[in-house]
Design a protein around this motif. Sequence first.
Motif, PDB file in Angstrom:
ATOM      1  N   GLY A  91       0.812  -1.210   0.000  1.00  0.00           N
ATOM      2  CA  GLY A  91       0.000   0.000   0.000  1.00  0.00           C
ATOM      3  C   GLY A  91       0.845   1.258   0.000  1.00  0.00           C
ATOM      4  N   LEU A  92       1.968   1.233   0.736  1.00  0.00           N
ATOM      5  CA  LEU A  92       2.864   2.390   0.780  1.00  0.00           C
ATOM      6  C   LEU A  92       3.484   2.659  -0.588  1.00  0.00           C
ATOM      7  N   VAL A  93       3.940   1.620  -1.258  1.00  0.00           N
ATOM      8  CA  VAL A  93       4.504   1.771  -2.610  1.00  0.00           C
ATOM      9  C   VAL A  93       3.446   2.309  -3.569  1.00  0.00           C
ATOM     10  N   ALA A  94       2.213   1.807  -3.430  1.00  0.00           N
ATOM     11  CA  ALA A  94       1.129   2.274  -4.306  1.00  0.00           C
ATOM     12  C   ALA A  94       0.867   3.761  -4.112  1.00  0.00           C
ATOM     13  N   VAL A  95       0.905   4.223  -2.871  1.00  0.00           N
ATOM     14  CA  VAL A  95       0.690   5.647  -2.584  1.00  0.00           C
ATOM     15  C   VAL A  95       1.805   6.491  -3.196  1.00  0.00           C
ATOM     16  N   ILE A  96       3.052   6.054  -3.023  1.00  0.00           N
ATOM     17  CA  ILE A  96       4.193   6.807  -3.575  1.00  0.00           C
ATOM     18  C   ILE A  96       4.110   6.885  -5.093  1.00  0.00           C
ATOM     19  N   ILE A  97       3.861   5.751  -5.744  1.00  0.00           N
ATOM     20  CA  ILE A  97       3.788   5.733  -7.212  1.00  0.00           C
ATOM     21  C   ILE A  97       2.613   6.555  -7.711  1.00  0.00           C
ATOM     22  N   SER A  98       1.513   6.554  -6.957  1.00  0.00           N
ATOM     23  CA  SER A  98       0.338   7.337  -7.369  1.00  0.00           C
ATOM     24  C   SER A  98       0.611   8.835  -7.321  1.00  0.00           C
ATOM     25  N   PHE A  99       1.507   9.269  -6.425  1.00  0.00           N
ATOM     26  CA  PHE A  99       1.873  10.684  -6.388  1.00  0.00           C
ATOM     27  C   PHE A  99       2.895  11.022  -7.468  1.00  0.00           C
ATOM     28  N   PHE A 101       3.140   9.388 -10.402  1.00  0.00           N
ATOM     29  CA  PHE A 101       2.421   9.277 -11.681  1.00  0.00           C
ATOM     30  C   PHE A 101       0.921   9.422 -11.418  1.00  0.00           C
ATOM     31  N   PRO A 102       0.455  10.640 -11.125  1.00  0.00           N
ATOM     32  CA  PRO A 102      -0.961  10.828 -10.776  1.00  0.00           C
ATOM     33  C   PRO A 102      -1.907  10.469 -11.919  1.00  0.00           C
ATOM     34  N   LEU A 215      -1.513   0.980 -16.262  1.00  0.00           N
ATOM     35  CA  LEU A 215      -0.056   0.995 -16.165  1.00  0.00           C
ATOM     36  C   LEU A 215       0.404   1.243 -14.732  1.00  0.00           C
ATOM     37  N   VAL A 216      -0.271   2.166 -14.051  1.00  0.00           N
ATOM     38  CA  VAL A 216       0.090   2.457 -12.655  1.00  0.00           C
ATOM     39  C   VAL A 216      -0.227   1.259 -11.767  1.00  0.00           C
ATOM     40  N   LEU A 217      -1.410   0.682 -11.944  1.00  0.00           N
ATOM     41  CA  LEU A 217      -1.808  -0.468 -11.133  1.00  0.00           C
ATOM     42  C   LEU A 217      -0.877  -1.658 -11.345  1.00  0.00           C
ATOM     43  N   ILE A 218      -0.745  -2.065 -12.608  1.00  0.00           N
ATOM     44  CA  ILE A 218       0.053  -3.252 -12.919  1.00  0.00           C
ATOM     45  C   ILE A 218       1.526  -2.992 -12.627  1.00  0.00           C
ATOM     46  N   GLY A 219       1.995  -1.780 -12.962  1.00  0.00           N
ATOM     47  CA  GLY A 219       3.392  -1.440 -12.683  1.00  0.00           C
ATOM     48  C   GLY A 219       3.711  -1.528 -11.206  1.00  0.00           C
ATOM     49  N   THR A 220       2.794  -1.062 -10.364  1.00  0.00           N
ATOM     50  CA  THR A 220       3.001  -1.128  -8.913  1.00  0.00           C
ATOM     51  C   THR A 220       3.053  -2.571  -8.438  1.00  0.00           C
ATOM     52  N   MET A 221       2.139  -3.396  -8.942  1.00  0.00           N
ATOM     53  CA  MET A 221       2.113  -4.806  -8.544  1.00  0.00           C
ATOM     54  C   MET A 221       3.381  -5.529  -8.985  1.00  0.00           C
ATOM     55  N   VAL A 222       3.854  -5.222 -10.182  1.00  0.00           N
ATOM     56  CA  VAL A 222       5.092  -5.830 -10.675  1.00  0.00           C
ATOM     57  C   VAL A 222       6.280  -5.378  -9.827  1.00  0.00           C
ATOM     58  N   PHE A 223       6.297  -4.087  -9.464  1.00  0.00           N
ATOM     59  CA  PHE A 223       7.386  -3.557  -8.629  1.00  0.00           C
ATOM     60  C   PHE A 223       7.409  -4.267  -7.273  1.00  0.00           C
ATOM     61  N   VAL A 224       6.239  -4.438  -6.670  1.00  0.00           N
ATOM     62  CA  VAL A 224       6.166  -5.123  -5.377  1.00  0.00           C
ATOM     63  C   VAL A 224       6.627  -6.576  -5.515  1.00  0.00           C
ATOM     64  N   ALA A 225       6.198  -7.237  -6.592  1.00  0.00           N
ATOM     65  CA  ALA A 225       6.533  -8.652  -6.789  1.00  0.00           C
ATOM     66  C   ALA A 225       8.017  -8.873  -7.015  1.00  0.00           C
ATOM     67  N   ALA A 308      -6.649   7.995  -7.370  1.00  0.00           N
ATOM     68  CA  ALA A 308      -7.124   8.445  -8.682  1.00  0.00           C
ATOM     69  C   ALA A 308      -8.335   9.360  -8.512  1.00  0.00           C
ATOM     70  N   ALA A 309      -9.220   8.996  -7.569  1.00  0.00           N
ATOM     71  CA  ALA A 309     -10.359   9.873  -7.264  1.00  0.00           C
ATOM     72  C   ALA A 309      -9.881  11.183  -6.661  1.00  0.00           C
ATOM     73  N   VAL A 310      -8.885  11.121  -5.795  1.00  0.00           N
ATOM     74  CA  VAL A 310      -8.328  12.321  -5.157  1.00  0.00           C
ATOM     75  C   VAL A 310      -7.752  13.273  -6.210  1.00  0.00           C
ATOM     76  N   HIS A 311      -6.957  12.732  -7.132  1.00  0.00           N
ATOM     77  CA  HIS A 311      -6.345  13.571  -8.172  1.00  0.00           C
ATOM     78  C   HIS A 311      -7.390  14.095  -9.154  1.00  0.00           C
ATOM     79  N   THR A 312      -8.408  13.301  -9.437  1.00  0.00           N
ATOM     80  CA  THR A 312      -9.470  13.744 -10.340  1.00  0.00           C
ATOM     81  C   THR A 312     -10.215  14.939  -9.765  1.00  0.00           C
ATOM     82  N   LEU A 313     -10.407  14.942  -8.448  1.00  0.00           N
ATOM     83  CA  LEU A 313     -11.138  16.021  -7.777  1.00  0.00           C
ATOM     84  C   LEU A 313     -10.210  17.129  -7.275  1.00  0.00           C
ATOM     85  N   ASN A 314      -8.904  17.022  -7.590  1.00  0.00           N
ATOM     86  CA  ASN A 314      -7.918  18.048  -7.198  1.00  0.00           C
ATOM     87  C   ASN A 314      -7.895  18.285  -5.688  1.00  0.00           C
ATOM     88  N   ILE A 315      -7.916  17.203  -4.934  1.00  0.00           N
ATOM     89  CA  ILE A 315      -7.866  17.290  -3.477  1.00  0.00           C
ATOM     90  C   ILE A 315      -6.404  17.241  -3.020  1.00  0.00           C
TER      91      ILE A 315
END
Length: 408
Positions: A91-99, A101-102, A215-225, A308-315
Amino acid sequence: MRNVFLRWNKISLVQQIFIGLLLGIVLAFILPESATFISIFGTLFVSSLKAVAPILVFLLVLSVIAQNQNGQQTNMKLIVPLYFIGTFLAGLVAVIISFVFPVQLTLNGAPEGFTAPAGVGEVLESVLLNIVDNPVNAISNGNYLGILAWAILFGLSLKNAPSTTKTMLSSLSEAISTIVSWIIRLAPIGIMGLVFETLSTRGLDSLLGYGHLLLVLIGTMVFVAFFVNPLIVYLLIRKNPYPLVFTCIKESGITAFFTRSSAANIPVNMRLCEKLGLDKDRYSVSIPLGATINMAGAAITISVLTLAAVHTLNIDVDLPTALILCFLAALCASGASGIAGGSLLLIPLACSLFGIPNDIAMEIVGVGFVIGVLQDSFETALNSSTDALFTAAAEFRDWRKEGKSISL
């Protein structure tokens, strides 16, 4: 035909699965409509695994607990924290990658017929109710929290049973294990049917509009694996972790990718642990436990789609809130098996952390169902292969301390 059958049996199961995969792809493009009966092989394969897995888990865990001697190590004190640490780090890696690559989405409408949990309390309540479920109901519905709880209770109550009773339990667990091995031998045909059904009925065209998100989802899962999990394993065994990582992905992850069910992959992981020479008394408990609470892929899905919802709503999101999201995603992911719809329906719960309205959050869930063909496959492959990986790493750690050689 006899020679063909003999040659086929000489090929490894992974190679057989790869051949089935290619056949499924070819048939999907050559006979997309007139050969829909091929998909029944995939349905039968997954249904067979789902049918036998609850009985397998119940009998194996019950037998192991009943025959466990006082003072005998089970590794649960290491396995349980290991599962949670792996899920939290995912989850931590997913948060970092999401920031870094928003992702921003175009929302079109929420799906109908789905109800998200209202809060963490509802998730925990569901988990507790599943634990105290009727044992017959738990087995028939594949409720693995309930199955584990009742198997442990029955096992503890039979620890002082006569040796003949324990022998009978052992024989029953061996019998169900044999049946599982027969079903697994049908994996190539089942994979062929699953691939055929996916390509011929759904296709990949609908996924193109969500390429960045995938790409973000699968890339994160591959990075974790391939980076996070190997680091955890290295810290435990102090050896090159990649041979073990590749073995778990090849033997467990590939099958889980196509079955898209951690429960259905429990027998596959059991067989892999046996192949690795692990202690049956340990993996008989840790594998079904991992299929229930070890959900790194789910934590990634919850985190990425929520942000993704957070970035879409500019929060704007500060660091403390992002860290809370990591813990919440790990907690929710561990309870995902107790919620109908799995990880996707826990997204509104995570979205509530940022004050996102439920109707918008459910639109994000709708996006999750659209990309579910790939998202769920990668998620399950990561979840299930990690169960076997961490189980093996925990036991190899003990081997290292005892001076035994670790052959990877």
